[in-house]
Design an enzyme around this catalytic site. Structure first.
Site, PDB file in Angstrom:
ATOM      1  N   HIS A 183      57.916  53.818  18.760  1.00 15.73           N
ATOM      2  CA  HIS A 183      58.028  53.789  20.217  1.00 15.73           C
ATOM      3  C   HIS A 183      57.791  52.375  20.738  1.00 15.73           C
ATOM      4  CE1 HIS A 183      58.199  55.294  24.229  1.00 15.73           C
ATOM      5  NE2 HIS A 183      56.954  54.962  24.501  1.00 15.73           N
ATOM      6  N   ASP A 212      67.241  48.581   0.531  1.00 14.93           N
ATOM      7  CA  ASP A 212      66.365  47.542   1.057  1.00 14.93           C
ATOM      8  C   ASP A 212      65.205  48.073   1.896  1.00 14.93           C
ATOM      9  OD1 ASP A 212      67.831  48.494   3.163  1.00 14.93           O
ATOM     10  OD2 ASP A 212      68.510  46.557   3.901  1.00 14.93           O
ATOM     11  N   SER A 223      59.602  52.400  27.483  1.00 16.73           N
ATOM     12  CA  SER A 223      58.983  53.702  27.678  1.00 16.73           C
ATOM     13  C   SER A 223      59.161  54.118  29.134  1.00 16.73           C
ATOM     14  CB  SER A 223      57.516  53.654  27.248  1.00 16.73           C
ATOM     15  OG  SER A 223      56.944  54.945  27.253  1.00 16.73           O
ATOM     16  N   ASP A 231      74.162  52.223   3.723  1.00 20.89           N
ATOM     17  CA  ASP A 231      74.687  51.034   4.400  1.00 20.89           C
ATOM     18  C   ASP A 231      75.081  49.945   3.407  1.00 20.89           C
ATOM     19  OD1 ASP A 231      72.231  49.993   3.565  1.00 20.89           O
ATOM     20  OD2 ASP A 231      71.291  50.329   5.511  1.00 20.89           O
ATOM     21  N   ASP A 241      68.910  55.372   1.944  1.00 25.87           N
ATOM     22  CA  ASP A 241      68.768  53.916   1.972  1.00 25.87           C
ATOM     23  C   ASP A 241      70.071  53.199   1.624  1.00 25.87           C
ATOM     24  OD1 ASP A 241      67.865  51.327   1.952  1.00 25.87           O
ATOM     25  OD2 ASP A 241      66.242  51.645   0.528  1.00 25.87           O
ATOM     26  N   ASP A 248      61.357  56.614  17.088  1.00 24.65           N
ATOM     27  CA  ASP A 248      60.580  56.920  18.295  1.00 24.65           C
ATOM     28  C   ASP A 248      60.315  58.421  18.309  1.00 24.65           C
ATOM     29  OD1 ASP A 248      59.712  57.456  20.950  1.00 24.65           O
ATOM     30  OD2 ASP A 248      60.826  55.721  21.693  1.00 24.65           O
ATOM     31  N   GLY A 262      53.667  54.268  30.565  1.00 24.17           N
ATOM     32  CA  GLY A 262      52.716  55.360  30.736  1.00 24.17           C
ATOM     33  C   GLY A 262      52.812  55.994  32.108  1.00 24.17           C
TER      34      GLY A 262
END
Length: 574
Positions: A492, A297, A216, A293, A290, A455, A131
């Site tokens: 995040h 899942d 962050s 890959d 989905d 994020d 922050g």
């Protein structure tokens, strides 16, 4: 611009080390011995402190520019992590560089605490906080979601600080030029040599190995340290790094202005893109991506392929009538697509990175970063901390500032300077020459970065763009000293439909001190009964203890074609 000297107020111990570090690394330069092997740093050697913690006030007397406020014993089990007790340790609290600002008349100091294990592993960990700082958070060195261990638990001596101002001074500390510089980078430069001196006096030797980490803004601190203080630390644990924080703040405000054009309630930005609508888009992303890959899942591991596969305009229904959560209006789609594509000036020039489409869009905290933070946090950061001179605090209205200030003007603010504010926000907040880390590379230091794919304040794409530049500048060999681990589904720093529980500190230490390269990191979900804390955002059909490998960019976790979909060993990094 080079940082202003404060040598007159810094004594021989602190001043010489701080100013030397700043002078040597302010431009991030170094001689890259690209044709030679990097140094292998030796392992740390443990030591023990068997004395009385309270008596440390005498042993630590005379620390330059430092006032100690507490030296005490913390009994074993007073703190715990993941259900495990933290061993007995000493607590040292104090303040550095106490002063009264000639600008705003307020009192400032760099507050800190150190936690020093009785049984010490020979290592120092600088806990960089998030922050706007302002709080001396308990110095444990935690990272990842619902941690099962942390630096203090592992025997590190750990430092935490408020970066030069109190929480009550957020964001008003931006009126004081020195407080800005301390927040940006100088608090790390001032605290580091004093923390190492405290360790030397307590254990009879300084730290053999030093680490710095945070998420962050804490990740930004660590990344800035990698550029400015490359000789001070051996390992850098960088989470969701807001290394372009001023740009990200302006981009987030720009996004809020875009959302305001489609909000159904002018007083509530979240009506521009409701939780039900975010769930709709999240499911559409899963439907398209989905299986890329090799496993269906509930996770999109191949993020890059998904960006080429998913199309918001095509794959999400367009409303023929009123919005009801089962579709998006054409105007909504235009706004959402523009925000994911990255913020631009009024002339259309992109100044911040795009954001990846990921199922973590359904995450509970997405709404805070998208709709609340631009008005409540980014407004004060840009208007008070980053602007030169700052906005007048009297009558400052964050929501009005964010929604009514043109983006071009906001962009100018973060690059502005004045007679009193001699460094712009883009100078004091960002790492100088971030693609040239020759100094840390050559001395054998290592860098681990983790970043949630979902994020919504600091973009994974910004981090990957930085890493690509770092890799290019180091002849395609950046992976020898720095690696980035994207975390699919994670928001995040933690949370979201993700396996967000992991220990990156242990593999970082093994890489730094033993030369063991982290080829993959096993991460866990935090379902019912997890001793580190339950993640309530997990899909109901996941095993409570699902594991996945986190793979170093650009590798992707791919299903082997057989095996339990809830086990990491069923996936390979390719």
């Amino acid at each position: 611009m080079r940082p202003r000297s404060h040598a007159a107020s810094v004594s021989a111990l602190t001043g010489a080390l701080v100013l030397t570090a700043i002078a040597q690394t302010a431009d991030g330069s170094g001689n890259d011995r690209s044709t030679t092997d990097m140094a292998q740093l030796p392992a740390a050697t443990p030591a023990r402190f068997s004395g009385d913690c309270a008596a440390l006030s005498s042993a630590l007397a005379g620390l330059p520019n430092t006032t100690l406020t507490e030296t005490s014993t913390v009994s074993a089990g007073t703190l715990s992590v993941g259900g495990a007790p933290v061993a007995e340790h000493c607590l040292v609290r104090g303040r550095m560089f106490e002063r009264t600002s000639p600008i705003d008349g307020a009192s400032y100091a760099i507050g800190f605490e150190m936690r020093l294990p009785k049984d010490w592993n020979g290592r120092f960990y600088y806990q960089a906080n998030g922050g706007l700082d302002g709080n001396v958070v308990t110095a444990t060195g935690s990272h990842g979601g619902g941690p099962r261990t942390h630096a203090l638990h592992q025997g590190f001596a750990v430092l935490s600080s408020d970066a030069g101002h109190s929480a009550a001074q957020n964001p008003s500390f931006g009126r004081d030029p020195q407080a800005r510089l301390d927040y940006g980078y100088q608090a790390v430069g001032k605290l580091t040599p004093v923390a190492k001196e405290i360790i030397r006096r307590v254990y009879g030797k300084g730290p053999d190995r030093s680490y710095i980490g945070g998420c962050s803004n804490g990740g930004r601190h660590a990344m800035v340290a990698a550029s400015r203080y490359a000789t001070e630390y051996d390992g850098y644990l960088i989470g969701a790094p807001g290394f372009n924080l001023p740009l990200a703040a302006v981009a987030n405000i720009w996004g809020a202005q875009r959302y305001a054009t489609v909000a159904t309630d002018a007083s509530d930005l979240s009506t521009a893109f409701t939780a039900q609508e975010r769930q709709l888009v999240s499911q559409a992303i899963l439907d398209r991506c989905d299986a890329l890959d090799g496993a269906t899942d509930g996770l999109v591991q191949d993020t890059a392929a998904c960006q080429a596969t998913f199309d918001l305009m095509r794959d999400v229904p367009t409303c023929a009538g009123a919005r009801d959560g089962s579709c998006l209006s054409a105007d909504q789609k235009s706004v959402i697509a523009s925000i994911f594509a990255g913020a631009t000036t009024s002339a259309g020039t992109r100044f911040y990175a795009s954001f990846p489409y990921d199922p973590g869009l359904r995450g509970a905290r997405v709404a805070f970063w998208e709709f609340t933070a631009p008005l409540a946090l980014d407004s004060g950061a840009v208007g008070i901390v980053f602007k030169a001179p700052p906005e007048n605090l009297a009558g400052f209205n964050g929501a009005s500032f964010s929604l009514n200030t043109p983006v071009d003007t906001l962009y100018e603010y973060i690059h502005s300077t004045s007679l009193s504010y001699t460094e712009s926000a883009m100078s004091f907040m960002t790492p100088p020459r971030p693609s040239d880390w020759s100094t840390l590379r050559n001395r054998g230091a290592k860098v681990l970065v983790y970043h949630g794919v979902s994020d919504h304040i600091f973009s994974l794409h910004d981090t990957l763009r930085w890493y690509d530049a770092l890799n290019a500048n180091h002849g395609g060999q950046a992976a020898r000293f720095a690696r980035v681990f994207p975390v699919p589904g994670m928001g995040h720093c933690s949370g979201g439909p993700a396996t967000d529980q992991f220990d990156l500190l242990t593999p970082l230490v093994q890489w730094v001190e033993q030369g063991t390269v982290p080829e993959r990191i096993v991460a866990s979900a935090r379902g019912a009964g997890n001793p580190g804390g339950v993640n309530n955002e997990l899909p109901s059909d996941w095993a409570a203890d699902r594991t996945r490998p986190l793979c170093p960019y650009p590798q992707v976790a791919r299903y082997r074609g057989s095996g339990d979909l809830d086990r990491a060993d069923s996936f390979v990094c390719q």
